[in-house]
Design an enzyme around this catalytic site. Sequence first.
Site, PDB file in Angstrom:
ATOM      1  N   HIS A  54       0.718  -1.166   0.078  1.00 17.45           N
ATOM      2  CA  HIS A  54      -0.032   0.049   0.006  1.00 17.45           C
ATOM      3  C   HIS A  54       0.941   1.154   0.072  1.00 17.45           C
ATOM      4  O   HIS A  54       0.413   2.288  -0.205  1.00 17.45           O
ATOM      5  CB  HIS A  54      -1.042   0.038   1.148  1.00 17.45           C
ATOM      6  CG  HIS A  54      -0.364   0.220   2.701  1.00 17.45           C
ATOM      7  ND1 HIS A  54       0.116  -0.762   3.451  1.00 17.45           N
ATOM      8  CD2 HIS A  54       0.055   1.358   3.092  1.00 17.45           C
ATOM      9  CE1 HIS A  54       0.392  -0.457   4.668  1.00 17.45           C
ATOM     10  NE2 HIS A  54       0.513   0.945   4.428  1.00 17.45           N
ATOM     11  N   ASP A  82      -0.158  -7.618   0.776  1.00 12.97           N
ATOM     12  CA  ASP A  82       0.295  -6.162   1.063  1.00 12.97           C
ATOM     13  C   ASP A  82       1.769  -6.195   1.088  1.00 12.97           C
ATOM     14  O   ASP A  82       2.559  -5.937   2.020  1.00 12.97           O
ATOM     15  CB  ASP A  82      -0.140  -5.722   2.159  1.00 12.97           C
ATOM     16  CG  ASP A  82       0.229  -4.153   2.638  1.00 12.97           C
ATOM     17  OD1 ASP A  82       0.545  -3.624   1.686  1.00 12.97           O
ATOM     18  OD2 ASP A  82      -0.099  -3.760   3.757  1.00 12.97           O
ATOM     19  N   GLY A 161       3.300   6.083   8.744  1.00 12.74           N
ATOM     20  CA  GLY A 161       4.756   6.212   8.349  1.00 12.74           C
ATOM     21  C   GLY A 161       5.619   4.955   8.906  1.00 12.74           C
ATOM     22  O   GLY A 161       6.707   4.787   8.210  1.00 12.74           O
ATOM     23  N   SER A 163       4.574   2.035   8.166  1.00  9.20           N
ATOM     24  CA  SER A 163       3.908   0.931   7.164  1.00  9.20           C
ATOM     25  C   SER A 163       5.094   0.657   6.480  1.00  9.20           C
ATOM     26  O   SER A 163       5.943   1.500   5.961  1.00  9.20           O
ATOM     27  CB  SER A 163       3.228   1.685   6.180  1.00  9.20           C
ATOM     28  OG  SER A 163       1.874   1.904   6.945  1.00  9.20           O
ATOM     29  N   SER A 178       1.941  -3.902   8.041  1.00 11.82           N
ATOM     30  CA  SER A 178       0.923  -3.608   7.021  1.00 11.82           C
ATOM     31  C   SER A 178       0.046  -2.674   7.680  1.00 11.82           C
ATOM     32  O   SER A 178      -0.060  -1.702   7.394  1.00 11.82           O
ATOM     33  CB  SER A 178       0.296  -5.206   6.754  1.00 11.82           C
ATOM     34  OG  SER A 178      -1.130  -4.892   6.223  1.00 11.82           O
TER      35      SER A 178
END
Length: 209
Positions: A54, A82, A161, A163, A178
Amino acid sequence: MDHALVRVVRASDAPGPLADLRGGDAYFINSAASCSIGFPVTQNGQPGFVSAGHCGQAGSSAAAPDGTSIGTFQGSTFPGNDYSWVQADSSWTTQPQANNYAGDTVTVSGSDVAPIGSSVCRSGSTTGWRCGRGRQFNATVNYAQGSVFGLTRTSVCAEPGDSGGSFISGSQAQGVTSGGSGNCTVGGTTYFQPVNPILQAYGLTLATG
């Protein structure tokens, strides 16, 4: 000094500084949103890193916080899975490390899957190094964009952030951040995309040391 012993050789190459790719460090996508590096990898000798899907689509650009170009997203899947991988320019070098945000790093030596209940730690550019335990394999998370399958649920907190950042158990890479619920003030639940399926999907080799 005997000048007869001195010899000057002009080299044709032009050396330049090399920058390190390291898990947990920040990067920016298309000069806008920020995520965190998961794990440095190589593909046929070319440096790069894995992160969350993502974070960016194939063709998106990735840059360091100072604006220096890192490279381009070569593959990205979200939802469903993801995960993504970024191929870096040749001026970058892969380090088998994750930033522990205490002035040091943790060396990654492999990607053996840790049993449920094991201690896991996450490195991310917003909230740094946070630890907890693995709670469930093969979890399904229903995001607004669609469902993601095969995630691992943990008791580690995270915030925007973080992620894409590294999840590690001991010295073993576990996955990339994720999403989840809560935050690092009140605590929360965070899910990670296991790293081994990412390596297999793109034919990548994890940087280990």
